[in-house]
Write an enzyme that holds these catalytic residues in place. Structure first.
Site, PDB file in Angstrom:
ATOM      1  N   ASP A 249     -15.054  23.512 131.962  1.00  0.00           N
ATOM      2  CA  ASP A 249     -13.641  23.644 131.603  1.00  0.00           C
ATOM      3  C   ASP A 249     -12.780  23.579 132.857  1.00  0.00           C
ATOM      4  OD1 ASP A 249     -14.456  24.137 129.091  1.00  0.00           O
ATOM      5  OD2 ASP A 249     -14.063  26.291 129.102  1.00  0.00           O
ATOM      6  N   LYS A 271     -10.661  21.190 129.447  1.00  0.00           N
ATOM      7  CA  LYS A 271     -10.047  22.050 128.438  1.00  0.00           C
ATOM      8  C   LYS A 271      -9.443  23.262 129.129  1.00  0.00           C
ATOM      9  CE  LYS A 271     -12.507  23.289 124.975  1.00  0.00           C
ATOM     10  NZ  LYS A 271     -11.446  23.427 123.991  1.00  0.00           N
ATOM     11  N   MET A 384      -4.645  33.710 126.027  1.00  0.00           N
ATOM     12  CA  MET A 384      -3.783  32.557 125.715  1.00  0.00           C
ATOM     13  C   MET A 384      -2.445  33.041 125.150  1.00  0.00           C
ATOM     14  SD  MET A 384      -6.628  29.966 124.159  1.00  0.00           S
ATOM     15  CE  MET A 384      -7.666  31.195 123.404  1.00  0.00           C
TER      16      MET A 384
HETATM   17  N1  SAH Z   1     -14.067  32.434 127.300  1.00  0.00           N
HETATM   18  C1  SAH Z   1     -12.993  32.904 128.115  1.00  0.00           C
HETATM   19  C2  SAH Z   1     -11.658  32.754 127.419  1.00  0.00           C
HETATM   20  C3  SAH Z   1     -11.275  31.341 127.186  1.00  0.00           C
HETATM   21  S1  SAH Z   1      -9.695  31.172 126.504  1.00  0.00           S
HETATM   22  C4  SAH Z   1     -13.245  34.354 128.539  1.00  0.00           C
HETATM   23  O1  SAH Z   1     -14.174  34.971 128.031  1.00  0.00           O
HETATM   24  O2  SAH Z   1     -12.533  34.861 129.409  1.00  0.00           O
HETATM   25  C5  SAH Z   1      -8.700  30.955 127.941  1.00  0.00           C
HETATM   26  C6  SAH Z   1      -7.904  32.184 128.238  1.00  0.00           C
HETATM   27  O3  SAH Z   1      -8.712  33.136 128.889  1.00  0.00           O
HETATM   28  C7  SAH Z   1      -6.735  31.992 129.173  1.00  0.00           C
HETATM   29  O4  SAH Z   1      -5.611  31.471 128.517  1.00  0.00           O
HETATM   30  C8  SAH Z   1      -6.499  33.390 129.635  1.00  0.00           C
HETATM   31  O5  SAH Z   1      -5.820  34.149 128.664  1.00  0.00           O
HETATM   32  C9  SAH Z   1      -7.902  33.917 129.722  1.00  0.00           C
HETATM   33  N2  SAH Z   1      -8.461  33.848 131.091  1.00  0.00           N
HETATM   34  C10 SAH Z   1      -9.519  33.135 131.507  1.00  0.00           C
HETATM   35  N3  SAH Z   1      -9.754  33.369 132.816  1.00  0.00           N
HETATM   36  C11 SAH Z   1      -8.840  34.255 133.224  1.00  0.00           C
HETATM   37  C12 SAH Z   1      -8.562  34.906 134.464  1.00  0.00           C
HETATM   38  N4  SAH Z   1      -9.287  34.690 135.547  1.00  0.00           N
HETATM   39  N5  SAH Z   1      -7.517  35.772 134.508  1.00  0.00           N
HETATM   40  C13 SAH Z   1      -6.777  36.025 133.423  1.00  0.00           C
HETATM   41  N6  SAH Z   1      -7.001  35.435 132.238  1.00  0.00           N
HETATM   42  C14 SAH Z   1      -8.008  34.570 132.131  1.00  0.00           C
END
Ligand code: SAH
Length: 463
Positions: A249, A271, A384
């Site tokens: 991603d 993505k 998100m």
């Molecule tokens: N599978 C991922 C989430 C994917 S959806 C997980 O478990 O974290 C993508 C969303 O994850 C982003 O829009 C944000 O809200 C969050 N996200 C992912 N990495 C992040 C980070 N380092 N800091 C803050 N939010 C994060």
């Protein structure tokens, strides 16, 4: 890196050394491991130099170096233990076109000689840019102990066998042959019957690999965590170590991608949260296509693959194609964000449940059980949630939530550019739009940063 490590071709070429004492002898000990023609210029050479000359291992010229003496030299060493003489001969050698090393004078040298672990043709060079010779020696001692003495023999015989192995298809099959050779069958053969036993063992091993069935591919759906490479699991690191193909991603950081096996094909599936650069169907098809071709595919997903990761679609695609798939969990953004603000996601007497909610789903802004979320003491991690902030704020207030409910936005959780923005539900907007958030962000409903941490937040960011 001020010095770029390379291996210089010296076979049949000249290496010239100026100096006749201990420093010259110390350098010669390592230079004489090469197949270069070595010439030494010294007015008053040490007895050992005479011996080396008598053994025809060096050409000894009993006078100081002069113009033209270093012509066609690949490398030149000034080892006179005399700064003025070293400077004089270095100037001559440079004029003759040689690269110059002045012993114990890093600043005026064109190159430095690393500490070496010699298992010719396997050579490990260790350099510290002159900063820590003690460290270089310690690393060398450690490697000397760890690398089998026979490694060189195995590598030499293996090299002569390279063409025969072309019969195996490139990639995984060939790699697994060589890995068996160096780490199993090769060492076992030497132990059994010495170096002569290696070649027959190679033949047997090749037969075995040729007749073995086509290796089938497999897929690891791997959580890359929130961005800090230290937050990868060991299992994720191992999968990256052996991956043939990595499909990731956009949220997966560069530092993490650098841990992938160097030969791996790295594909950006682009993505990023809601809205995708590559359609999910195309990603599914890509995973299946590479696994069908026999590759070990690592599908690298931000955070934990089971959280808002469209994992089911990818699993179903693998299942339908009959490809084995395994899930390697990762640290989800909410866990990293909670650590970042020094708060527990659950607390006795406050909340015995925590919700992970998404601001978006496939139909647009996601609907939730707003009435429950609006109740006092609730904790939710909103993923998100940047564009959906006003919608979420409106719904919660409409369902009776207290506008003073603490809300914390954590951008780039766990990364060096992590930002913590403390606000309230009543101020979620305009805070969100006014904070210039460009990285991924998690919004906590019902959690404020722990006092001590909030102090670290620069004034303009702590709204
Ligand atoms: N599978 C991922 C989430 C994917 S959806 C997980 O478990 O974290 C993508 C969303 O994850 C982003 O829009 C944000 O809200 C969050 N996200 C992912 N990495 C992040 C980070 N380092 N800091 C803050 N939010 C994060």
């Amino acid at each position: 890196m001020d010095h770029f490590p390379v291996f210089v071709a010296v076979a049949g070429r000249r290496i010239v050394l100026s100096g006749g004492g201990e420093a010259a002898l110390a350098k010669l000990r390592i230079i004489l491991k090469t197949t270069a023609h070595v010439s030494v210029f010294a007015a008053d050479p040490h007895a050992d130099l005479h011996r080396l000359a008598a053994e025809r291992r060096i050409t000894l010229v009993r006078r100081p170096l002069d113009h033209g003496d270093a012509l066609c030299a690949a490398l030149f060493y000034a080892a006179n233990e005399d700064d003025a003489e070293d400077a004089r001969v270095a100037a001559i050698a440079r004029a003759d076109g040689a690269r110059v090393n002045i012993v114990d004078n890093l600043g005026d040298s064109d190159f430095i000689t690393p500490a070496i672990v010699d298992r010719d043709p396997v050579t490990v060079a260790i350099g510290t840019e002159g900063a820590a010779p003690v460290l270089a020696r310690a690393i060398k001692a450690d490697l000397e102990e760890r690398l089998p003495k026979d490694l060189g023999v195995l590598a030499r015989i293996g090299k002569s066998f390279r063409h025969a192995v072309d019969i195996l298809p490139m990639g995984r099959k060939r790699r697994s042959f060589w890995s068996d050779f160096y780490f199993n069958d090769g060492p076992a053969a030497i132990e059994r019957g010495g170096p002569e036993a290696i070649l027959p063992a190679l033949g047997d091993l090749l037969d075995r690999h040729v007749t073995a069935g086509q290796t089938s591919g497999r897929v690891d759906l791997v959580g890359a965590g929130p961005g800090d490479p230290d937050l990868l699991t060991l299992k994720a690191r191992k999968a990256l170590d052996t991956a043939d193909v990595v499909i990731h991603d956009r949220l997966v950081t560069k530092d993490i991608l650098e841990l992938a096996r160097r030969e791996a094909l790295v594909i950006d599936a682009g993505k990023e949260g809601f809205g995708s650069a590559m359609a999910q169907d195309d990603i599914d098809a890509l995973i299946v296509e590479h696994a069908r071709a026999g590759a070990h595919v690592v599908r690298l997903k931000a955070g934990d693959p089971t959280v808002f990761g469209r994992l089911d679609e990818e699993l179903a695609a693998c299942e339908a194609a009959g490809i084995p798939a395994r899930i390697i969990p990762g640290i989800t953004a909410a866990s990293a964000a909670a650590a970042g603000i020094g708060q527990s996601l659950t607390r006795r007497g406050r909340n015995s449940a925590v919700r992970f909610v998404t601001g978006h789903d496939t139909k647009g802004y996601a609907d939730h059980d707003w009435k429950t979320l609006a109740a006092p003491g609730q904790v939710a991690a909103i993923y998100m949630g940047k564009r959906a902030a006003r919608f979420i704020q409106g719904r919660l207030l409409m369902h009776g939530a207290d506008p003073a409910t603490p809300v914390t936005i954590i951008e780039n959780a766990s990364r060096t550019d992590q930002r913590i923005i403390a606000t309230t539900l009543g101020n979620l907007e305009p805070t969100m739009s006014g904070s210039d958030i460009t990285g991924p962000a998690v919004t906590f409903l019902g959690l404020a940063p722990r006092e001590a941490l909030a102090i670290d937040i620069p004034e303009q960011e702590a709204i």
